[in-house]
Motif scaffolding. Sequence first.
Motif, PDB file in Angstrom:
ATOM      1  N   ASP A 119     -29.934 -56.191  23.103  1.00 35.64           N
ATOM      2  CA  ASP A 119     -30.353 -55.463  21.908  1.00 35.64           C
ATOM      3  C   ASP A 119     -29.398 -54.299  21.694  1.00 35.64           C
ATOM      4  O   ASP A 119     -29.399 -53.341  22.475  1.00 35.64           O
ATOM      5  CB  ASP A 119     -31.783 -54.950  22.088  1.00 35.64           C
ATOM      6  N   THR A 122     -31.113 -50.634  21.394  1.00 34.17           N
ATOM      7  CA  THR A 122     -31.571 -49.967  22.614  1.00 34.17           C
ATOM      8  C   THR A 122     -30.531 -50.022  23.726  1.00 34.17           C
ATOM      9  O   THR A 122     -30.655 -49.307  24.722  1.00 34.17           O
ATOM     10  CB  THR A 122     -32.866 -50.626  23.124  1.00 34.17           C
ATOM     11  N   ARG A 124     -30.082 -52.451  25.735  1.00 34.15           N
ATOM     12  CA  ARG A 124     -30.764 -53.022  26.892  1.00 34.15           C
ATOM     13  C   ARG A 124     -30.936 -54.530  26.684  1.00 34.15           C
ATOM     14  O   ARG A 124     -30.894 -55.017  25.559  1.00 34.15           O
ATOM     15  CB  ARG A 124     -32.138 -52.387  27.099  1.00 34.15           C
TER      16      ARG A 124
END
Length: 210
Positions: A119, A122, A124
């Motif tokens: 992602d 984010t 992450r």
Amino acid sequence: MRLEAITWDRLGDLLAERVLDLTPADGAAWPRIAFDGAPAARPGDLAERVLEALRVRGRPALVVGTQGFLRPASLRLEYGRQDVESYYSGWHDTGALWREVFDPLGPGGDGRVLPDLWDPATDRATRSPYVTLPPGGALLLHGPFLLRHWFPLDLSVHLVLGPGALRRRTPETEHWTLPAFERYDEEADPSGTADVLVRADDPRHPAWSG
């Protein structure tokens, strides 16, 4: 190359019919289709149209965007946030695309695909669950620069924008990426090598050759 005017809905239907007739040359059980184009050309929108057209025809399909396979920011932005070479060659994790998407859909694969990995908002891992695409189901992959890799594609669709349209439809904050698309045109010649060409300068009135 002669281009004919068409509507997006009609284009989605015609491409779905093409997908239904595909037989992968390498013996794989899943046809793999690329929708290649700059973000401003919105190749993902066309992939979604084909997904819906296949759905009403009873054929399963999975849309995967390369935006979900970006490298972590520490690698992607190692040389700065506006490094054209990195954007062209190093932003997308092609190794992960092979491992998580193409290998499972190749000869002897099990059809178990990871639809996204990272992602970018984010920075992450997405932790998305694996999706099992049944034999005969189609992979609809969309993103930029797809035709410069040796992906095993059974059908390639390139959405092209002229230089003026590309600049107009690309947000000003992303104009630094434009030289990468010029380089892609010169090195990969996507307009000349794709199976289907879609001209999308006017988003309301596309034209195509296929």
